[in-house]
Design a protein around this motif. Structure first.
Motif, PDB file in Angstrom:
ATOM      1  N   THR A  15       0.818  -1.214   0.000  1.00 55.53           N
ATOM      2  CA  THR A  15       0.000   0.000   0.000  1.00 55.53           C
ATOM      3  C   THR A  15       0.854   1.268   0.000  1.00 55.53           C
ATOM      4  O   THR A  15       0.446   2.294  -0.546  1.00 55.53           O
ATOM      5  CB  THR A  15      -0.932   0.007   1.217  1.00 55.53           C
ATOM      6  N   THR A  16       2.047   1.187   0.590  1.00 50.42           N
ATOM      7  CA  THR A  16       2.933   2.346   0.580  1.00 50.42           C
ATOM      8  C   THR A  16       3.405   2.661  -0.835  1.00 50.42           C
ATOM      9  O   THR A  16       3.405   3.825  -1.263  1.00 50.42           O
ATOM     10  CB  THR A  16       4.140   2.103   1.500  1.00 50.42           C
ATOM     11  N   GLN A  19       0.759   4.295  -3.036  1.00 49.29           N
ATOM     12  CA  GLN A  19       0.486   5.717  -2.849  1.00 49.29           C
ATOM     13  C   GLN A  19       1.203   6.597  -3.862  1.00 49.29           C
ATOM     14  O   GLN A  19       0.845   7.766  -4.040  1.00 49.29           O
ATOM     15  CB  GLN A  19       0.883   6.149  -1.434  1.00 49.29           C
ATOM     16  N   ARG A  22      -1.155   8.149  -6.408  1.00 50.77           N
ATOM     17  CA  ARG A  22      -2.009   9.274  -5.989  1.00 50.77           C
ATOM     18  C   ARG A  22      -3.340   9.236  -6.748  1.00 50.77           C
ATOM     19  O   ARG A  22      -3.735  10.201  -7.408  1.00 50.77           O
ATOM     20  CB  ARG A  22      -1.299  10.599  -6.210  1.00 50.77           C
ATOM     21  N   GLU A  48      -4.127  16.165  -0.566  1.00 46.76           N
ATOM     22  CA  GLU A  48      -4.624  14.807  -0.410  1.00 46.76           C
ATOM     23  C   GLU A  48      -5.328  14.646   0.933  1.00 46.76           C
ATOM     24  O   GLU A  48      -5.266  15.536   1.783  1.00 46.76           O
ATOM     25  CB  GLU A  48      -3.471  13.804  -0.530  1.00 46.76           C
ATOM     26  N   ASN A  53      -3.360  10.390   4.586  1.00 44.94           N
ATOM     27  CA  ASN A  53      -2.065  10.722   4.022  1.00 44.94           C
ATOM     28  C   ASN A  53      -1.433  11.948   4.660  1.00 44.94           C
ATOM     29  O   ASN A  53      -0.431  12.458   4.149  1.00 44.94           O
ATOM     30  CB  ASN A  53      -2.177  10.941   2.509  1.00 44.94           C
ATOM     31  N   ARG A  58       0.388   9.225   8.615  1.00 46.30           N
ATOM     32  CA  ARG A  58       1.565   8.459   8.192  1.00 46.30           C
ATOM     33  C   ARG A  58       2.457   8.119   9.375  1.00 46.30           C
ATOM     34  O   ARG A  58       2.980   7.005   9.463  1.00 46.30           O
ATOM     35  CB  ARG A  58       2.346   9.261   7.149  1.00 46.30           C
ATOM     36  N   THR A  93       9.449   6.339  -0.898  1.00 48.35           N
ATOM     37  CA  THR A  93       8.099   6.714  -1.317  1.00 48.35           C
ATOM     38  C   THR A  93       7.709   8.072  -0.758  1.00 48.35           C
ATOM     39  O   THR A  93       7.353   8.994  -1.504  1.00 48.35           O
ATOM     40  CB  THR A  93       7.084   5.656  -0.859  1.00 48.35           C
ATOM     41  N   TYR A  94       7.780   8.226   0.552  1.00 46.55           N
ATOM     42  CA  TYR A  94       7.385   9.498   1.165  1.00 46.55           C
ATOM     43  C   TYR A  94       8.390  10.606   0.851  1.00 46.55           C
ATOM     44  O   TYR A  94       8.010  11.777   0.759  1.00 46.55           O
ATOM     45  CB  TYR A  94       7.237   9.326   2.671  1.00 46.55           C
TER      46      TYR A  94
END
Length: 208
Positions: A15-16, A19, A22, A48, A53, A58, A93-94
């Motif tokens: 799931t990460t 993201q 988007r 978002e 998010n 997070r 990712t982030y």
């Protein structure tokens, strides 16, 4: 319970990465583009969903994964590589989303960071309770159980020290007084200037 935690950690990795697409902002942008210009559609599609998010959401999910990995690390050692994999994926990712894809947010990271540390200390109590129960059920004598239970005293004192001794929102009065000595040069006309910089500024203004 152990295999389920490992599956949950793997699903969180999936799931990460998901993201990065988007999808919700994309669908909002495409829908708004049908009735208004693209610039206005972009404004309507951001930000978002902050409940999921946002920085707090997070941080809560990351803290949960870390707490799960630490609590079950002794019983299921294979959960540790999966936890490291999750943080490796989350870092990129982030890091990409917050720097290049998402809109800038007001920085409240310090609040969430300290809250996450408190939650991690609370999770250590769960770890001690679980390991004490295992020692009670599996050990031949009571000694491992009592040794494990005694760790709760350290967990409690460490938690109280973090709560009351490490003040990060405001300085203690003693520190404020110590910071107000003559080593800090304050000018009421042009604001604060560090003493070392004042010497350099005076040297630069002096004629050759």
């Amino acid at each position: 319970m152990g295999p389920a935690d490992m599956v949950y950690t793997v699903l969180q990795c999936t799931t990460t990465v998901f993201q990065l697409l988007r999808l919700v902002p994309l669908l909002k942008f495409k829908s708004a583009s049908l009735v208004c210009e693209q610039e206005r559609a972009k404004e309507l599609s951001e930000p978002e969903d902050q409940d999921y998010n946002g920085m707090g959401g997070r941080t809560a999910r990351v803290t949960l994964i870390l707490a799960t990995g630490l609590i079950f690390s002794t019983v299921i050692p294979l959960i540790l590589p999966l936890t490291c994999l999750f943080f490796f994926i989350s870092r990129f990712t982030y890091g990409y989303l917050m720097a290049f894809a998402e809109t800038k947010k007001v920085d409240l990271g310090g609040v969430f960071w300290c809250q996450a540390l408190k939650h991690m200390q609370n999770s250590m109590l769960i770890y001690v309770v679980m390991m004490s129960g295992i020692c009670y059920m599996q050990a031949a004598t009571w000694y491992p159980f009592w040794i494990s239970v005694s760790s709760m005293a350290y967990c409690y004192t460490a938690r109280m020290s973090f709560e009351y001794d490490l003040l990060w929102e405001s300085l203690p009065f003693k520190k404020v007084v110590e910071a107000s000595d003559e080593s800090a040069t304050v000018s009421t006309q042009r604001g604060y200037v560090q003493k070392e910089l004042e010497d350099l500024m005076q040297d630069s203004k002096s004629p050759n």
